[in-house]
Design a protein around this motif. Structure first.
Motif, short mmCIF file in Angstrom:
data_model
loop_
_atom_site.label_atom_id
_atom_site.label_comp_id
_atom_site.label_asym_id
_atom_site.label_seq_id
_atom_site.Cartn_x
_atom_site.Cartn_y
_atom_site.Cartn_z
N PHE A 42 0.84 -1.19 0.00
CA PHE A 42 0.00 0.00 0.00
C PHE A 42 0.88 1.25 0.00
O PHE A 42 1.79 1.39 0.81
CB PHE A 42 -0.91 0.02 1.23
N GLY A 44 0.72 5.57 -0.03
CA GLY A 44 -0.07 6.77 0.13
C GLY A 44 0.69 7.78 0.96
O GLY A 44 1.63 7.44 1.68
N SER A 48 -3.85 9.66 3.50
CA SER A 48 -3.88 8.37 2.80
C SER A 48 -2.83 7.40 3.35
O SER A 48 -3.02 6.19 3.33
CB SER A 48 -3.67 8.56 1.30
N ALA A 49 -1.72 7.94 3.86
CA ALA A 49 -0.70 7.07 4.47
C ALA A 49 -1.26 6.43 5.73
O ALA A 49 -1.01 5.25 6.01
CB ALA A 49 0.56 7.88 4.80
N ASN A 51 -4.40 5.78 6.20
CA ASN A 51 -5.32 4.77 5.69
C ASN A 51 -4.57 3.51 5.25
O ASN A 51 -5.07 2.39 5.39
CB ASN A 51 -6.13 5.33 4.53
N CYS A 52 -3.38 3.70 4.69
CA CYS A 52 -2.57 2.55 4.27
C CYS A 52 -2.27 1.64 5.47
O CYS A 52 -2.34 0.41 5.36
CB CYS A 52 -1.27 3.01 3.63
N VAL A 56 -3.42 -2.22 5.68
CA VAL A 56 -2.47 -3.32 5.87
C VAL A 56 -2.95 -4.26 6.96
O VAL A 56 -2.95 -5.49 6.80
CB VAL A 56 -1.06 -2.77 6.21
N ALA A 69 3.22 -1.47 4.13
CA ALA A 69 3.20 -0.07 3.71
C ALA A 69 4.52 0.57 4.13
O ALA A 69 4.89 0.52 5.31
CB ALA A 69 2.03 0.68 4.36
N LEU A 108 -3.48 4.49 -2.42
CA LEU A 108 -4.54 5.28 -1.81
C LEU A 108 -4.11 6.73 -1.92
O LEU A 108 -3.09 7.13 -1.37
CB LEU A 108 -4.76 4.88 -0.35
N SER A 109 -4.87 7.53 -2.65
CA SER A 109 -4.44 8.90 -2.92
C SER A 109 -5.63 9.75 -3.33
O SER A 109 -6.61 9.23 -3.87
CB SER A 109 -3.39 8.89 -4.04
N GLN A 174 -11.94 5.88 0.61
CA GLN A 174 -10.91 4.84 0.59
C GLN A 174 -11.26 3.77 1.60
O GLN A 174 -11.20 2.57 1.33
CB GLN A 174 -9.54 5.45 0.91
N TRP A 178 -12.09 -0.20 0.82
CA TRP A 178 -11.24 -1.31 1.26
C TRP A 178 -11.96 -2.17 2.30
O TRP A 178 -11.72 -3.38 2.36
CB TRP A 178 -9.86 -0.85 1.72
#
Length: 209
Positions: A42, A44, A48-49, A51-52, A56, A69, A108-109, A174, A178
């Motif tokens: 993942f 981002g 978004s990071a 969210n990554c 995960v 990630a 994810l962005s 996002q 997911w």
């Protein structure tokens, strides 16, 4: 209309506009990934990071897919940023992880990356490398003109229904998408906690025993 009413009305509209065929295609790609023992990476930045990191956890724990990630390791992330530069931080991490054709990149962005405008160039460089090695690419983004949407094997574009709330809606959906994926019968390997507790504590008609 209040901001609350407008925001929720926009969210309702987005739900009706999400491309279900693309989501189903993404399910198929993830099922294939798990069957061949590939890894899921993942990528981002910003919200978004975060969210990554959540994704995960869900894909590893619920769907039994090996997932990672690079933004979860702040020491390596900052070392690579300091020594090599922000633009190459993801692609060099993926090289070190020996990304291959069996693996998948999942972006994810909000925008999906744009080299011309110098927006998330690290995502673009990583996706270019994914193309070189033949890795599968999926994404959930908020703009259809970004690099991710152009090159992905499957990319859910969160529809823009209000230009003032592109970022919060993109990052919020996002999570919607997911969570749909990991709870899909084709992907979910184990029940989530509260669903399993409810099932074990209920009688034949769902009445607590």
């Amino acid at each position: 209309m209040s901001h609350t009413s407008e925001y929720l009305a926009d969210a309702t509209q987005i739900l009706t506009l999400l491309d279900q065929e693309v989501i189903d295609r993404m399910v198929d790609l993830l099922v294939e990934l798990r069957k061949r023992g590939g890894r899921l990476f993942f990528l981002g930045v910003g919200g978004s990071a975060a969210n990554c990191a959540h994704a995960v956890n869900d894909f590893r724990k619920i769907a039994h897919i090996e997932a990672y990630a690079p933004t979860d390791n702040v020491s390596e992330l900052t070392a690579r940023t300091n020594d090599d530069g922000w633009e190459t931080v993801f692609v060099n991490w993926l090289r070190g992880s020996r990304l291959g054709a069996n693996d998948m990149i999942f972006v994810l962005s909000v925008g999906g990356g744009d080299l011309e405008r110098n927006i998330s160039p690290n995502l673009v460089r990583a996706l270019q490398y994914a193309g070189e090695v033949g890795a599968t690419v999926c994404g959930i983004v908020g703009r259809d003109g970004g690099y991710t949407a152009r090159v992905a094997d499957a990319c859910v574009v969160v529809p823009t229904v209000n230009e003032r709330t592109v970022t919060p809606h993109a990052e919020a959906f996002q999570g919607v998408v997911w969570h749909l994926l990991v709870s899909h019968p084709a992907l979910q390997a184990v029940p989530t906690k509260w669903e399993s507790v409810k099932a074990s504590a209920a009688g034949p008609r769902g009445v607590a025993a």
